[in-house]
Design an enzyme around this catalytic site. Structure first.
Site: not given
Length: 182
Positions: A106-107
């Site tokens: 994800c991030h």
């Protein structure tokens, strides 16, 4: 094999911590929650507060070589906080210097960018990071999971919680290979 899970004191996406943690445990490895301060970390379900998890070890007091691999869970706040903490960034960089596998979802690649370890690598992430990854010299692709072997270690990346099954399978395979090589 001990596997580090690096998180900030708050902001980690709970499912991106708990599902890989369970996969690591089920595969016979020892997951270790590492954070920037002792105590516990606050997880989130997107923007809603979720559970707390006890910190096992603190960056600056532990080194990458005491682990067989690293998992970087996402959440927007988690990697944003970690990339501003030099000890956390150095801890991440240490896995690359030691040639140990690193998995990020994800991030989480924001922390990899800050550690200056994405140059020349192919990786994926949440789509909003693609420009950041490209600007850091990485090659961003929109795939469920990417295993990049540029350099002495494997980098395993995924985009989002929907990719967790493939992400866990891919990083467990790389952790097993790393364990055999030791």
């Amino acid at each position: 094999m001990r596997i580090a899970f690096l998180t900030a004191p708050a902001g980690v996406e709970q499912i991106e911590l708990t599902v890989p943690w369970r996969a690591v445990t089920d595969a016979g490895h020892k997951p270790v929650l590492v954070s920037t301060i002792p105590g516990d970390v606050r997880a989130f379900h997107h923007l809603d507060k979720a559970d707390r998890f006890p910190v096992d070890e603190v960056v600056g007091e532990v080194a990458a070589e005491s682990f067989g691999g690293l998992v970087l869970p996402g959440g927007v706040a988690n990697p944003d906080f970690l990339r501003l903490n030099e000890r956390a960034v150095s801890f991440v960089r240490g896995f690359f210097e030691q040639g140990r596998p690193v998995a990020a979802i994800c991030h989480a690649p924001w922390t990899l960018i800050e550690a200056d370890v994405v140059r020349g690598r192919v990786l994926t992430s949440w789509p909003s990071l693609r420009t950041d990854i490209r600007n850091a010299g990485g090659n961003w692709v929109d795939e469920q999971v990417v295993v990049c072997d540029h350099g002495p270690n494997k980098l395993i990346t995924s985009r989002k919680p929907d990719d967790l099954k493939a992400f866990c399978e891919a990083f467990l395979e790389q952790f097993a290979k790393a364990k055999e090589a030791v």
